[in-house]
Design an enzyme around this catalytic site. Structure first.
Site, PDB file in Angstrom:
ATOM      1  N   ARG A  71     -46.631 -48.215   9.006  1.00 45.03           N
ATOM      2  CA  ARG A  71     -46.266 -47.575   7.731  1.00 45.03           C
ATOM      3  C   ARG A  71     -47.401 -47.758   6.724  1.00 45.03           C
ATOM      4  NH1 ARG A  71     -40.904 -50.025   5.442  1.00 45.03           N
ATOM      5  NH2 ARG A  71     -39.857 -48.727   6.995  1.00 45.03           N
ATOM      6  N   ARG A 141     -42.962 -53.794  -1.875  1.00 43.83           N
ATOM      7  CA  ARG A 141     -43.296 -52.684  -0.963  1.00 43.83           C
ATOM      8  C   ARG A 141     -44.021 -51.559  -1.709  1.00 43.83           C
ATOM      9  NH1 ARG A 141     -39.873 -52.520   3.575  1.00 43.83           N
ATOM     10  NH2 ARG A 141     -39.341 -54.635   4.184  1.00 43.83           N
ATOM     11  N   LYS A 205     -37.324 -58.237   1.157  1.00 42.61           N
ATOM     12  CA  LYS A 205     -38.108 -57.099   0.649  1.00 42.61           C
ATOM     13  C   LYS A 205     -37.839 -56.875  -0.837  1.00 42.61           C
ATOM     14  CE  LYS A 205     -36.095 -54.192   3.558  1.00 42.61           C
ATOM     15  NZ  LYS A 205     -35.453 -53.048   4.224  1.00 42.61           N
ATOM     16  N   LYS A 207     -38.406 -53.826  -4.009  1.00 42.33           N
ATOM     17  CA  LYS A 207     -38.786 -52.415  -4.193  1.00 42.33           C
ATOM     18  C   LYS A 207     -38.846 -52.028  -5.668  1.00 42.33           C
ATOM     19  CE  LYS A 207     -37.059 -51.044   0.268  1.00 42.33           C
ATOM     20  NZ  LYS A 207     -36.116 -50.196   1.012  1.00 42.33           N
ATOM     21  N   CYS A 425     -32.255 -40.659   7.672  1.00 41.89           N
ATOM     22  CA  CYS A 425     -33.202 -41.695   8.044  1.00 41.89           C
ATOM     23  C   CYS A 425     -33.700 -41.425   9.464  1.00 41.89           C
ATOM     24  CB  CYS A 425     -32.519 -43.056   7.980  1.00 41.89           C
ATOM     25  SG  CYS A 425     -31.311 -43.276   9.286  1.00 41.89           S
ATOM     26  N   CYS A 431     -35.557 -46.600  15.790  1.00 42.65           N
ATOM     27  CA  CYS A 431     -35.051 -47.686  14.954  1.00 42.65           C
ATOM     28  C   CYS A 431     -34.148 -48.626  15.751  1.00 42.65           C
ATOM     29  CB  CYS A 431     -34.276 -47.134  13.757  1.00 42.65           C
ATOM     30  SG  CYS A 431     -33.691 -48.490  12.721  1.00 42.65           S
ATOM     31  N   CYS A 470     -27.140 -46.163  10.291  1.00 43.24           N
ATOM     32  CA  CYS A 470     -26.413 -47.432  10.197  1.00 43.24           C
ATOM     33  C   CYS A 470     -26.192 -47.749   8.726  1.00 43.24           C
ATOM     34  CB  CYS A 470     -27.172 -48.559  10.912  1.00 43.24           C
ATOM     35  SG  CYS A 470     -28.463 -49.309   9.910  1.00 43.24           S
ATOM     36  N   CYS A 474     -31.094 -46.276   4.642  1.00 42.43           N
ATOM     37  CA  CYS A 474     -32.489 -45.913   4.363  1.00 42.43           C
ATOM     38  C   CYS A 474     -32.640 -44.515   3.771  1.00 42.43           C
ATOM     39  CB  CYS A 474     -33.323 -46.031   5.624  1.00 42.43           C
ATOM     40  SG  CYS A 474     -33.386 -47.708   6.268  1.00 42.43           S
TER      41      CYS A 474
HETATM   42 FE1  SRM Z   1     -35.261 -48.805   5.586  1.00 39.53          FE
HETATM   43  C1  SRM Z   1     -34.857 -51.372   7.744  1.00 39.53           C
HETATM   44  C2  SRM Z   1     -36.755 -46.987   7.948  1.00 39.53           C
HETATM   45  C3  SRM Z   1     -36.283 -46.649   3.209  1.00 39.53           C
HETATM   46  C4  SRM Z   1     -32.926 -50.099   3.449  1.00 39.53           C
HETATM   47  N1  SRM Z   1     -35.795 -49.158   7.516  1.00 39.53           N
HETATM   48  C5  SRM Z   1     -35.577 -50.307   8.195  1.00 39.53           C
HETATM   49  C6  SRM Z   1     -36.306 -50.274   9.545  1.00 39.53           C
HETATM   50  C7  SRM Z   1     -37.669 -50.855   9.359  1.00 39.53           C
HETATM   51  C8  SRM Z   1     -35.552 -50.937  10.708  1.00 39.53           C
HETATM   52  C9  SRM Z   1     -35.874 -52.371  11.012  1.00 39.53           C
HETATM   53  O1  SRM Z   1     -35.766 -53.236  10.112  1.00 39.53           O
HETATM   54  O2  SRM Z   1     -36.212 -52.657  12.159  1.00 39.53           O
HETATM   55  C10 SRM Z   1     -36.354 -48.736   9.752  1.00 39.53           C
HETATM   56  C11 SRM Z   1     -37.455 -48.214  10.667  1.00 39.53           C
HETATM   57  C12 SRM Z   1     -37.030 -46.937  11.344  1.00 39.53           C
HETATM   58  C13 SRM Z   1     -38.104 -46.260  12.096  1.00 39.53           C
HETATM   59  O3  SRM Z   1     -38.010 -46.191  13.332  1.00 39.53           O
HETATM   60  O4  SRM Z   1     -39.044 -45.770  11.487  1.00 39.53           O
HETATM   61  C14 SRM Z   1     -36.333 -48.237   8.330  1.00 39.53           C
HETATM   62  N2  SRM Z   1     -36.418 -47.193   5.577  1.00 39.53           N
HETATM   63  C15 SRM Z   1     -36.862 -46.526   6.661  1.00 39.53           C
HETATM   64  C16 SRM Z   1     -37.463 -45.189   6.281  1.00 39.53           C
HETATM   65  C17 SRM Z   1     -38.603 -44.758   7.188  1.00 39.53           C
HETATM   66  C18 SRM Z   1     -36.315 -44.153   6.249  1.00 39.53           C
HETATM   67  C19 SRM Z   1     -36.734 -42.693   6.226  1.00 39.53           C
HETATM   68  O5  SRM Z   1     -36.205 -41.993   7.067  1.00 39.53           O
HETATM   69  O6  SRM Z   1     -37.524 -42.287   5.365  1.00 39.53           O
HETATM   70  C20 SRM Z   1     -37.850 -45.488   4.823  1.00 39.53           C
HETATM   71  C21 SRM Z   1     -39.211 -46.095   4.703  1.00 39.53           C
HETATM   72  C22 SRM Z   1     -39.548 -46.369   3.269  1.00 39.53           C
HETATM   73  C23 SRM Z   1     -40.956 -46.809   3.047  1.00 39.53           C
HETATM   74  O7  SRM Z   1     -41.851 -45.978   3.144  1.00 39.53           O
HETATM   75  O8  SRM Z   1     -41.172 -47.983   2.708  1.00 39.53           O
HETATM   76  C24 SRM Z   1     -36.794 -46.517   4.468  1.00 39.53           C
HETATM   77  N3  SRM Z   1     -34.760 -48.471   3.645  1.00 39.53           N
HETATM   78  C25 SRM Z   1     -35.231 -47.461   2.870  1.00 39.53           C
HETATM   79  C26 SRM Z   1     -34.447 -47.346   1.680  1.00 39.53           C
HETATM   80  C27 SRM Z   1     -34.606 -46.296   0.570  1.00 39.53           C
HETATM   81  C28 SRM Z   1     -35.555 -46.715  -0.506  1.00 39.53           C
HETATM   82  O9  SRM Z   1     -36.252 -47.740  -0.379  1.00 39.53           O
HETATM   83  O10 SRM Z   1     -35.592 -46.018  -1.506  1.00 39.53           O
HETATM   84  C29 SRM Z   1     -33.467 -48.333   1.751  1.00 39.53           C
HETATM   85  C30 SRM Z   1     -32.329 -48.567   0.741  1.00 39.53           C
HETATM   86  C31 SRM Z   1     -32.786 -49.221  -0.496  1.00 39.53           C
HETATM   87  C32 SRM Z   1     -32.746 -50.710  -0.358  1.00 39.53           C
HETATM   88  O11 SRM Z   1     -33.705 -51.281   0.148  1.00 39.53           O
HETATM   89  O12 SRM Z   1     -31.729 -51.307  -0.741  1.00 39.53           O
HETATM   90  C33 SRM Z   1     -33.690 -49.045   2.996  1.00 39.53           C
HETATM   91  N4  SRM Z   1     -34.126 -50.480   5.572  1.00 39.53           N
HETATM   92  C34 SRM Z   1     -33.180 -50.788   4.628  1.00 39.53           C
HETATM   93  C35 SRM Z   1     -32.485 -51.975   5.049  1.00 39.53           C
HETATM   94  C36 SRM Z   1     -31.338 -52.675   4.276  1.00 39.53           C
HETATM   95  C37 SRM Z   1     -31.881 -53.679   3.337  1.00 39.53           C
HETATM   96  C38 SRM Z   1     -30.796 -54.521   2.695  1.00 39.53           C
HETATM   97  O13 SRM Z   1     -30.957 -54.905   1.551  1.00 39.53           O
HETATM   98  O14 SRM Z   1     -29.812 -54.822   3.345  1.00 39.53           O
HETATM   99  C39 SRM Z   1     -33.029 -52.331   6.294  1.00 39.53           C
HETATM  100  C40 SRM Z   1     -32.616 -53.518   7.171  1.00 39.53           C
HETATM  101  C41 SRM Z   1     -33.235 -54.787   6.759  1.00 39.53           C
HETATM  102  O15 SRM Z   1     -34.077 -54.871   5.872  1.00 39.53           O
HETATM  103  O16 SRM Z   1     -32.833 -55.799   7.355  1.00 39.53           O
HETATM  104  C42 SRM Z   1     -34.053 -51.372   6.599  1.00 39.53           C
HETATM  105 FE1  SF4 Z   2     -32.591 -47.531  10.985  1.00 36.90          FE
HETATM  106 FE2  SF4 Z   2     -30.289 -47.930   9.741  1.00 36.90          FE
HETATM  107 FE3  SF4 Z   2     -32.498 -47.503   8.317  1.00 36.90          FE
HETATM  108 FE4  SF4 Z   2     -31.456 -45.528   9.662  1.00 36.90          FE
HETATM  109  S1  SF4 Z   2     -30.448 -46.616   7.982  1.00 36.90           S
HETATM  110  S2  SF4 Z   2     -33.626 -46.082   9.682  1.00 36.90           S
HETATM  111  S3  SF4 Z   2     -30.633 -46.506  11.448  1.00 36.90           S
HETATM  112  S4  SF4 Z   2     -32.121 -49.241   9.603  1.00 36.90           S
END
Ligand code: SRM
Ligand code: SF4
Length: 561
Positions: A71, A141, A205, A207, A425, A431, A470, A474
């Protein structure tokens, strides 16, 4: 892995080195030592396995098909055409031939094999002039910034400030340069002091986003720390600061939930950095480190209480926050088609769930490459996984338009609003946390919703629809008017009632349902919406006004009629 284990790995990592070099060099596995998978995130990459192949590999007693996601750290999602071309080459050479635009304005590469990780990161830094430091991990981030099209001095200053903040909040360790660039010294290639993060970095993390009203494309209230730009006589006066937003939750654990950020105060532009450092270090010192599920700032804030939190921030920042200034958002969506920004032209292009690929008869990758080859303007990734080409003169506009048409990239003009504005997402197959499809299922799911709307005479209704594989959220699904949250293959939670400005959370309407049952419910709700809505009333507002949601929340588990 428990919070304590992750904390120990960070502490023992010697400033994020771990045994990464040894893991990378180990020919016995396509993956890394488990402890190094934790450290790798801070370097902007995740270890994953191809889940489409998981069962077959297991049956054949093979290790999972390990691969890596990389990323970029691209604050505000701004890229020059030559950077785009470099990213395009890297995807071909080292990844699976696709680029994925993310909800935080980054680019992701998927399917990178272990042997390709180092060459890919080297190519990113050397050819694209983009690094991946802190794109993932327990640090600040990539910073999101409104993508426009409203261009103004306000916008420019906010983008510049976000870029400076992103640099200032980087971890200082030289590990990145040592491991990926053979110790190459770049102008700011770090030291071993971590004045902001300390030796265990943040609990989780972190943000940051900057919104420039009236557009809330970054969905600032979903962020740990938000800055809402405020103008006085068309100049940037400062920012209303919001804290403690977040989407993620764990199914079945009521101690985890999505939350909207709350306003904290107002700061002038020169106070942004000390304020951000104060919030970051309060989270570093007070955040939960034993249980990662509860480690985000939103929970720290709840535990501390707003008054104690504010006092701690002011003491660390060295100034008192001014009172919050009001803001007004009109949309969290993107604008498509041509617009004029300060005498230059810009174009909003829809990209299917952010996936830039040449597949199924589409030519997103070739088309965008052809546009980048013109060498004009800039690319701006939006927080809705789309793209803007900005800063074009009239001649350049004509040249870009020709290529857009030639490669069929003007799809936005023909799409119905549900799919055009939807977010999904990544989910399967990359993922590891996905419980159900999201990106791959989005077109079919959107079309189903559009057909239902059409059946009720609502064909062109714009309803904010999001899917996440899930409950981590995201695609920021907890803000959508209709959201599907994956619980198992083909099964989703249905959530209803967000707005289209990123200012209202939706609520659980039905849990763990098969898709057919979800569409039946939506069909009944659309029938009522068609008959009972007020003129121009959005679907989410209608659900609240009529009491369907207020009354229901729980009882909606039974079919709303
Ligand atoms: Fe996310 C984890 C993809 C934005 C909340 N996110 C992941 C992971 C890395 C899975 C992992 O931990 O192994 C995913 C990788 C998937 C893949 O195969 O690429 C993933 N997140 C993404 C992306 C690519 C979604 C998309 O389709 O665009 C976004 C990448 C953003 C970036 O460029 O940095 C992405 N994730 C978000 C957002 C939205 C935002 O930031 O505005 C959220 C919700 C906001 C937040 O953080 O509260 C988000 N991602 C999560 C979470 C839940 C965090 C929590 O507080 O519980 C996880 C799981 C974790 O961190 O354990 C996670
Ligand atoms: Fe993966 Fe869940 Fe984030 Fe979708 S919402 S990219 S399934 S961690």
């Amino acid at each position: 892995m428990t919070g304590e284990e992750v904390e120990r790995i960070k502490k023992d990592s010697r400033r994020l080195r771990g045994t990464l070099p040894e893991s990378l060099a180990d020919p016995a596995s396509g993956g890394l030592a488990e402890t190094d998978t934790v450290i790798l995130k801070f370097h902007g990459s995740y270890q994953q396995d191809d889940r489409d192949l998981r069962a077959a590999r297991q049956a054949a007693f093979l290790e999972p098909a390990w691969q890596f996601m990389i990323r970029t750290r691209t604050p505000g999602g701004v890229l020059s055409p030559s950077q785009w071309l470099a990213l395009d080459r890297i995807a071909e050479r080292h990844g699976n031939g696709t680029l994925r635009l993310t909800t935080r304005q980054a680019v992701q590469f998927h399917g990178v094999l272990k042997g390709e990780l180092k060459p890919a990161i080297q190519a990113l830094v050397r050819e694209a002039k983009i690094d991946t430091i802190a794109a993932c991990g327990d640090v600040n981030r990539t910073i999101s910034v409104s993508a426009g099209p409203e261009a103004s001095a306000l916008h420019r200053e906010t983008h510049a400030l976000a870029a400076r903040l992103s640099e200032a909040l980087l971890p200082r360790t030289r590990a990145y340069f040592e491991i990926w660039l053979d110790g190459e010294r770049l102008p700011d290639s770090g030291s071993e002091e971590e004045p902001i993060y300390g030796e265990t970095y943040l609990p989780r993390k972190f943000k940051i986003a900057f919104a420039v009203p009236p557009r809330n494309d970054v969905e600032v209230l979903a962020q740990d720390l938000g800055f809402i730009a405020c103008a006085e006589r068309d100049a940037l006066a400062g920012f209303t600061v919001t804290v403690g937003g977040g989407m993620g939750m764990t199914a079945g654990d009521p101690r985890t939930y999505p939350l909207l950020a709350r306003p904290l105060g107002f700061v002038r532009p020169d106070q942004v950095l000390p304020l951000a450092v104060a919030v970051l270090t309060v989270q570093r010192d007070f955040g939960e480190r034993g249980e990662r599920k509860r480690a985000r700032l939103k929970y720290t804030l709840e535990t501390m209480g707003m008054e104690r939190f504010r006092a701690e921030i002011e003491a660390r920042a060295g100034f008192a926050l001014e009172p919050v200034r009001p803001w007004r958002f009109t949309t969290s969506g993107d604008a498509f088609g041509w617009a004029r920004e300060e005498g230059r032209f810009s174009l909003g292009l829809w990209v299917p769930a952010g996936r830039v690929a040449d597949r199924d008869g589409t030519a997103w990758r070739s088309g965008l490459r052809a546009i980048a080859e013109l060498g004009v303007g800039h690319f701006r990734i939006t927080p809705n996984q789309n793209l803007r080409i900005v800063g074009l003169n009239d001649q350049e506009r004509v040249a870009v338009e020709r290529r857009v048409v030639a490669f069929g990239l003007d799809v936005h003009a023909r799409l119905r609003p549900v799919l055009r504005d939807a977010l999904a997402c990544v989910a399967l197959p990359s993922c590891p946390l996905a419980m159900a499809e999201a990106e791959r299922a989005l077109p079919a799911l959107s079309v189903r919703i559009e057909r239902l709307l059409e059946a009720h005479g609502l064909a062109d209704e714009a309803i904010g629809f999001r899917v996440s594989g899930c409950p981590n959220g995201c695609s920021r699904p907890y803000l959508a008017e209709i959201a599907l949250i994956g619980r198992a293959p083909g099964r989703y939670d249905l959530r209803l009632g967000g707005d289209r400005r990123g200012e209202r959370l939706n609520v659980l309407a039905a849990e763990n349902l098969e898709l057919e049952a979800i569409f039946e419910r939506l069909d009944r709700l659309f029938a009522r919406f068609a008959q009972e809505r007020q003129p121009d009333e959005p679907f989410g507002d209608f659900l609240w006004r009529t009491g369907i949601l207020a009354a229901a929340n729980d009882s909606l588990q039974g079919a709303p009629r």
